[in-house]
Design a protein around this motif. Structure first.
Motif, short mmCIF file in Angstrom:
data_model
loop_
_atom_site.label_atom_id
_atom_site.label_comp_id
_atom_site.label_asym_id
_atom_site.label_seq_id
_atom_site.Cartn_x
_atom_site.Cartn_y
_atom_site.Cartn_z
N ILE A 234 19.65 61.18 54.69
CA ILE A 234 18.95 60.51 53.81
C ILE A 234 17.35 60.51 54.33
O ILE A 234 16.44 60.18 53.61
CB ILE A 234 19.64 58.90 53.59
CG1 ILE A 234 20.83 59.05 52.76
CG2 ILE A 234 18.48 58.12 52.62
CD1 ILE A 234 21.30 57.62 52.57
N PHE A 235 17.19 60.15 55.62
CA PHE A 235 16.00 60.13 56.09
C PHE A 235 15.06 61.32 55.58
O PHE A 235 13.62 60.97 55.32
CB PHE A 235 15.97 59.91 57.65
CG PHE A 235 16.65 58.52 58.08
CD1 PHE A 235 15.81 57.67 58.14
CD2 PHE A 235 17.72 58.52 58.61
CE1 PHE A 235 15.96 56.37 58.52
CE2 PHE A 235 18.20 57.21 59.05
CZ PHE A 235 17.44 56.26 58.89
N PRO A 236 15.31 62.64 55.68
CA PRO A 236 14.47 63.56 55.29
C PRO A 236 14.04 63.37 53.80
O PRO A 236 12.77 63.64 53.50
CB PRO A 236 15.17 64.86 55.49
CG PRO A 236 16.36 64.67 56.48
CD PRO A 236 16.49 63.30 56.08
N ALA A 237 14.72 62.81 52.89
CA ALA A 237 14.43 62.83 51.43
C ALA A 237 13.32 61.59 51.42
O ALA A 237 12.59 61.51 50.71
CB ALA A 237 15.71 62.45 50.72
N LEU A 238 13.73 60.45 52.28
CA LEU A 238 12.77 59.16 52.22
C LEU A 238 11.46 59.76 52.71
O LEU A 238 10.52 59.27 52.63
CB LEU A 238 13.49 58.09 52.88
CG LEU A 238 14.64 57.48 52.24
CD1 LEU A 238 15.08 56.25 53.22
CD2 LEU A 238 14.48 57.12 50.84
N THR A 239 11.18 60.44 53.87
CA THR A 239 10.24 61.05 54.47
C THR A 239 9.41 61.75 53.40
O THR A 239 8.08 61.55 53.31
CB THR A 239 10.58 61.80 55.83
OG1 THR A 239 11.36 61.04 56.64
CG2 THR A 239 9.31 62.26 56.27
N THR A 240 10.33 62.62 52.73
CA THR A 240 9.37 63.37 51.72
C THR A 240 8.82 62.52 50.75
O THR A 240 7.72 62.65 50.44
CB THR A 240 10.16 64.53 51.02
OG1 THR A 240 10.81 65.33 52.28
CG2 THR A 240 9.71 65.46 50.34
N ALA A 241 9.50 61.80 50.40
CA ALA A 241 9.13 60.68 49.09
C ALA A 241 8.15 59.82 49.56
O ALA A 241 7.22 59.39 48.81
CB ALA A 241 10.14 60.04 48.51
N THR A 242 7.95 59.20 50.71
CA THR A 242 7.29 58.13 50.92
C THR A 242 5.95 58.40 52.13
O THR A 242 4.88 57.64 52.04
CB THR A 242 8.20 56.85 51.88
OG1 THR A 242 8.52 57.53 52.86
CG2 THR A 242 9.25 56.55 50.98
N GLY A 243 6.38 59.80 52.45
CA GLY A 243 5.27 59.96 53.69
C GLY A 243 5.42 59.26 54.88
O GLY A 243 4.48 59.66 55.72
N HIS B 298 18.49 60.11 43.14
CA HIS B 298 17.87 61.32 42.84
C HIS B 298 17.47 61.63 44.40
O HIS B 298 17.40 62.75 44.75
CB HIS B 298 16.41 61.00 41.94
CG HIS B 298 15.47 62.49 42.15
ND1 HIS B 298 15.98 63.60 41.80
CD2 HIS B 298 14.50 62.65 42.85
CE1 HIS B 298 15.13 64.72 41.95
NE2 HIS B 298 14.05 63.80 42.59
N LEU B 299 16.94 60.65 44.89
CA LEU B 299 16.59 60.82 46.39
C LEU B 299 17.67 61.10 47.29
O LEU B 299 17.62 61.92 48.30
CB LEU B 299 15.62 59.71 46.77
CG LEU B 299 14.42 59.64 46.16
CD1 LEU B 299 13.48 58.45 46.74
CD2 LEU B 299 13.51 60.93 46.46
N THR B 300 18.63 60.16 47.29
CA THR B 300 19.72 60.48 48.12
C THR B 300 21.07 60.83 47.87
O THR B 300 21.96 61.10 48.57
CB THR B 300 20.33 58.91 48.61
OG1 THR B 300 20.56 58.21 47.47
CG2 THR B 300 18.90 58.06 49.19
N ASP B 301 21.02 61.45 46.52
CA ASP B 301 22.30 61.77 45.74
C ASP B 301 23.50 61.05 45.97
O ASP B 301 24.53 61.61 46.25
CB ASP B 301 22.73 63.33 46.52
CG ASP B 301 23.59 63.92 45.72
OD1 ASP B 301 23.70 63.95 44.57
OD2 ASP B 301 24.08 64.97 46.21
N ASN B 302 23.10 59.72 45.91
CA ASN B 302 24.40 58.64 45.94
C ASN B 302 24.10 57.66 45.08
O ASN B 302 23.22 56.78 45.04
CB ASN B 302 24.25 58.04 47.60
CG ASN B 302 25.48 56.91 47.70
OD1 ASN B 302 26.20 56.84 47.00
ND2 ASN B 302 25.14 56.16 48.73
N PRO B 303 25.11 57.71 44.00
CA PRO B 303 24.73 56.55 42.80
C PRO B 303 25.00 55.06 43.43
O PRO B 303 24.66 54.36 42.90
CB PRO B 303 25.57 57.17 41.82
CG PRO B 303 26.67 58.08 42.63
CD PRO B 303 26.05 58.76 43.69
N ASN B 304 25.80 55.05 44.36
CA ASN B 304 26.26 53.90 44.92
C ASN B 304 25.18 53.34 46.19
O ASN B 304 25.77 52.52 47.15
CB ASN B 304 27.52 53.85 45.24
CG ASN B 304 28.56 54.15 44.35
OD1 ASN B 304 28.47 53.64 43.06
ND2 ASN B 304 29.77 54.80 44.44
#
Length: 479
Positions: free
Chosen positions: A37-46, A17-23
């Motif tokens: 991927i970094f913007p999605a992880l920044t949004t999810a983790t703060g 869901h966060l990275t749009d990468n099933p692998n």
């Protein structure tokens, strides 16, 4: 992992869901993440992108290794246990006391480094597998499913075995002071960029780790390990990898501890112990430097003590003429307009500091012969001749015989009752041009052919040979 646990979601679902990468977990996220991927992880983790990059292995590029491939094996970096490799190869290690901290356990990045064998905080020996079933430490495999429901049990997946669900937390084996001090020495090198080394000034961390990994590869051989074992009493590694091109990271955790103990012995009192072990094991230079793309000068000096030069005579040392001092050579190097000129001055700059052709050639990635030729011509002709090697080629295409002389020679050969000998033809040529041609030239004149349409060329005299570099030298430089 904390997010998936807090939301009672499967880890693979959350990362998809966060990275749009099933692998996502097919590669090593501690080594490489795509930029998007970094913007999605920044949004999810703060956490900011800069902080996320501080939690990854690429921060050690330039100190621990020169580059980090996203998937290929890299020295000092342990793989992480994948599902397909379960039971085949270990991965990260862990400290049982760190996993039971009241403030909440977390995974250390240092547990991904192959030289990490002890916990400096709790002074315990680390572990790589479950003490009950022997499954490798792989918290990312400790996921929901298979009858597990952590949302009800209220526990994080870090301290539990994914295979038998046993508790990995608790006490462990106390670490020895020498093992703790040696790991602290390596850890400080990562933070400072300089590594402490006996009887040497602080060497760059990358050079120190390069040499240590090379010394560890020597311990894979029976001779050096036997020499170390006779002094230290260390046992033989119990489970050496079957691969012929094995590396330090392929060994089990216990075997890595044994090899690191041997490494501590070899690098102590440098280079006396190292030289003694290599001499006892009858090593040559080749295993000491094989597969090292860059050999530090201080290590190369020690390795040269075991050079046998494949039965050749030792290289002759050429003293450098005092045409220019080191600053003058550096100034000429800065003023060079062509890459070839700059390379020659680079050779002289290094040679001025260490007047040995072989170490300079290895350091610059050149042949020993090119370095020696450059120094010889600098000594003979001075600094001005280093600027352009192809100037003053004045001897050109001079003919051995002019057209009238060639016609006269052909008439002489045709009029002779028998075939004239080479000596007779050489006498004939010497009487007219003062030069005795070689047999190849005479062979061509007998058959009425010439080397070029202008005739067979003569050899340049000593006064005409003003070119410093032969065609072969120019080909070497182009290469």
């Amino acid at each position: 992992m904390r997010l998936s646990h807090a939301n009672a979601q499967r880890l693979s679902y959350l990362t998809t869901h966060l990275t749009d990468n099933p692998n996502f977990w097919h590669s090593d996220p501690d080594r490489h993440l795509r930029a998007e991927i970094f913007p999605a992880l920044t949004t999810a983790t703060g956490l900011s992108e800069a902080r996320l990059r501080e939690l990854m292995l690429p921060q050690f590029v330039g100190t621990l290794f020169d580059r980090l491939h996203p998937q290929a094996a890299t020295r000092w970096a342990l793989p992480y246990a994948k599902r397909l490799y379960a039971g085949q190869r270990g991965g990260a290690v862990y400290c049982p006391r760190c996993l039971e901290e009241k403030s909440g356990p977390f995974l250390r990045l240092s547990w991904r480094l192959s030289f990490a064998t002890v916990c400096p905080e709790h002074q315990l020996v680390l572990r790589e597998s479950c003490p009950h079933c022997g499954a490798f430490f792989a918290p990312h495999l400790n996921d929901l499913g298979k009858g597990k429901d952590w949302s009800l049990e209220k526990r994080l997946p870090f301290g539990w075995c994914p295979q038998c669900e046993c508790d990995l937390r608790g006490t462990g084996e106390p670490a020895g002071p020498e093992e703790l001090a040696f790991q602290q020495r390596l850890t400080e090198a990562l933070s400072t960029g300089r590594m402490a080394w006996d009887h040497l000034d602080h060497v760059p961390a990358l050079e120190g780790f390069d040499v240590m990994h090379q010394v560890l590869s020597l311990l894979f051989l029976a001779g050096p390990w036997k020499a170390v074992q006779d002094v230290t009493g260390l046992p033989v590694p119990a489970s050496p990898p079957a691969r012929p091109n094995r590396t330090f990271e392929d060994f089990t955790f216990e075997d890595r501890r044994l090899l690191l103990a041997g490494l501590r012995f070899l690098v102590s009192d440098w280079p006396a112990r190292f030289v003694a072990v290599c001499t006892t094991a009858r090593l040559t230079r080749k295993p000491l430097v094989v597969n090292m793309p860059v050999i530090p000068a201080w290590y190369d000096e020690v390795a040269d003590r075991f050079s046998r030069a494949n039965g050749r005579r030792p290289y002759k040392r050429i003293p450098l003429a005092e045409h220019l001092d080191l600053d003058g050579i550096a100034a000429r190097r800065a003023q060079a307009t062509k890459p070839r000129e700059r390379r020659r001055w680079e050779v002289l700059w290094h040679y001025h500091q260490q007047p040995e052709a072989l170490p300079v050639a290895r350091r610059l990635g050149m042949s020993w012969d090119f370095v020696a030729r450059t120094v010889n011509r600098y000594n003979l002709y001075g600094p001005d001749w280093m600027n352009d090697a192809n100037r003053a080629r004045s001897f050109g295409r001079r003919r051995l015989l002019d057209e009238a002389q060639e016609l006269e020679l052909q008439t002489y050969i045709a009029a002779s009752p028998g075939k004239p000998s080479n000596a007779e033809l050489q006498d004939w040529c010497e009487a007219r041009i003062g030069h005795r041609p070689d047999s190849s030239t005479l062979w061509m004149y007998r058959r009425g052919v010439a080397h070029t349409r202008l005739g067979r060329r003569a050899r340049p005299s000593a006064s005409e040979a003003t070119d410093l570099f032969s065609p072969r030298d120019r080909e070497d430089e182009e290469t």
